[in-house]
Structures are given as structure tokens and as C-alpha cells.
Design an enzyme around this catalytic site. Sequence first.
Site, PDB file in Angstrom:
ATOM      1  N   SER A  26     -23.641  96.504 -64.919  1.00  0.00           N
ATOM      2  CA  SER A  26     -24.603  97.575 -65.703  1.00  0.00           C
ATOM      3  C   SER A  26     -24.671  97.257 -66.999  1.00  0.00           C
ATOM      4  O   SER A  26     -24.427  95.879 -67.313  1.00  0.00           O
ATOM      5  CB  SER A  26     -23.606  98.994 -65.633  1.00  0.00           C
ATOM      6  N   ASN A  27     -25.292  97.796 -68.006  1.00  0.00           N
ATOM      7  CA  ASN A  27     -25.475  97.506 -69.196  1.00  0.00           C
ATOM      8  C   ASN A  27     -24.862  98.570 -70.237  1.00  0.00           C
ATOM      9  O   ASN A  27     -24.479  99.580 -69.781  1.00  0.00           O
ATOM     10  CB  ASN A  27     -27.095  97.570 -69.678  1.00  0.00           C
ATOM     11  N   HIS A  28     -24.493  98.187 -71.561  1.00  0.00           N
ATOM     12  CA  HIS A  28     -24.061  99.189 -72.571  1.00  0.00           C
ATOM     13  C   HIS A  28     -25.033  99.949 -72.804  1.00  0.00           C
ATOM     14  O   HIS A  28     -26.044  99.565 -73.195  1.00  0.00           O
ATOM     15  CB  HIS A  28     -23.541  98.492 -73.570  1.00  0.00           C
TER      16      HIS A  28
END
Length: 224
Positions: A33-35
Site C-alpha cells: 500500500s501507500n502512506h
Amino acid sequence: HLARPIDAPLAGKKAVVTAGPTREALDPVRYISNHSSGRQGYAIASALSRLGADVTLVSGPTSLPQPAGLNFVQVETAIEMLDAVKSGLPSDIFVSVAAVADWRPAEPSDVKIKAKTTKKGMGSITLVENPDILKTISHMSEDRPKLVIGFAAETNDVEDHAQGKLERKGCDWIVANDVSGDVMGGAENEIAIVKRDGIERLPRMSKAFVAQNLAKRIAESFKD
Ligand code: CTP
Ligand code: CA
């Protein structure tokens, strides 16, 4: 029930906004995922709604409460997000704020991958590219929203990268976002609105004010 806004310059307009990260499963318990807190995207969806727009917020997993007064669609993966955005069309405005995972595991496992899969230790993960939602919507021949806006979170050469993305993605505006400081997950943002005919730099301000400023400019662009 919220009172109908007196000043509703976007009344009768539809907007689709994406926010938050996407989550790409590796197995039933792990993902890449991404921040992304989702705060800026949620604030933009709310600000457009307050100006009278009929807003669909397509959100990846966040810990934020669902904003009142708009259509809320919860998704997990980039592919689901693209499908949900397409379902929200036709629309006058598309704002792509989500931190979409650029890749996903090529073959997610149905069962939990064991920590010690090989004698050598960790194996490797094959990734495949996710669809580019902003680019896909920007290049639609039918149903392309009149105003397509992307975000570009950059740590360096912010405006140069943003100009490049404006061309590559085919959108109308890029909101360039300097994330070199402590912006990620924070309450403030420092943006520049990059258009083909120039750049407008805004001072550092709360994400709510960034959203208000952007929504106001969106409304102004529909005046003529
Ligand atoms: N975006 C998208 N779908 C993707 C990747 C990005 O819709 N698969 C959108 C984001 O929502 C944002 C814009 O594209 O509005 C820019 O995202 P960014 O990650 O900065 O651009 P990339 O082209 O992925 O470039 P890089 O990550 O290499 O900087
Ligand atoms: Ca990316």
C-alpha cells in the site's frame, strides 16, 4: 439534515473524488500500500459538496469517518477504485487525490504464505502494474469529465515533476504537493496548482483551507 447552502455555485454539477490509499493483497493477511491518511481527499469532497456539487467520494481504506451529505463508495484495490470511478460517470469534475498503489502482486496467494518459504529465507514478489485511474479517465473519449484534476506528491523538483505529470496523464490541472516536510498524515499542506497556462502557488495552510481554495477555483472555472 444540512441546510441547503445559500451560495451554491456548483449546484447541478457532479463530481467524483478519489481519496486514501489502495491496498493490494499479497495473501489473505498481507498487502502492499501507500502512506495516505485520506484527509486531503475527504476535505476536497466535502468542500465541493458545500458548494452545491453532487459528490461521489471513492475511498480506499482510511480511519476517517464517512463525510455527511455525499455518496460514499468504499474500495480496496486500484482495480476496484477504477471501476467505482467509472460507475460514478458521467460527471463534470474528477479529482484524483488517492495514493493509488502503482503495482499489485501478480499472483496473490489464497492461503497465508509461510514466513519461512524457502531455505534461503525470504522469496521475491512479482508485481504487475496497476491501471492508472487518472490517465484512463483523462483519455476517455466519451464521458470524459470537463475538468480532470490530479495530485502529485513530490519530495523534490515539485513543479517540474508536476508539469511532466500534467502532460503524461492528460489531465487539466495538477495540484503539486510538497511532501518533503511533515505533510504526510499531517493537518497542513503546501500546494501549487499547475495548469498548462501557468502555476499558482499557495502558502502552507490547513488541508481544509487547501480544499476550500481548490473548490473555489473549480467553481470559478465553471462560471464561463
Ligand atoms: N494515479 C492514478 N492511478 C495510478 C497512479 C496514480 O490515478 N495507478 C493518480 C493519483 O491519484 C494522482 C496522480 O495520478 O492524482 C499522480 O500520482 P503519482 O503517484 O504522483 O504519479 P505516478 O504517475 O504514479 O508517478 P510516480 O509514483 O512515479 O511519481
Ligand atoms: Ca505513483
